[in-house]
Design a protein around this motif. Structure first.
Motif: not given
Length: 70
Positions: A4, A17, A19, A21, A42, A46, A64, A66, A68
């Motif tokens: 990252f 960015l 992500i 997942d 995560v 970051l 999932q 998200i 940002r």
């Protein structure tokens, strides 16, 4: 976080960015739970890489999350 950090260097000043997942739980789709990473982990990685602004959405997708990050 090393990955990252490299990504952050490549993002333009006003860039971000994104992500997407899988939640780290047993789900009817996606990889096995042992191959998933928790959303909090995560975000921690970051932060170590220098990202400081986050928008997290856990409601848009059924399986999932998200993130940002800027």
């Amino acid at each position: 976080s090393a990955y990252f950090t490299k990504v952050k260097k490549g993002i333009k000043d006003n860039g971000e960015l994104i992500i997407i997942d899988f939640f780290k739980t047993d789900l009817p789709v996606g990889p096995p739970t042992a191959h998933k990473i928790a959303m909090d982990e995560v975000i921690a990685e970051l932060k170590l890489a220098g990202f400081s602004n986050f928008f997290v959405d856990v409601n848009l997708l059924a399986y999932q999350f998200i993130i940002r990050a800027k």
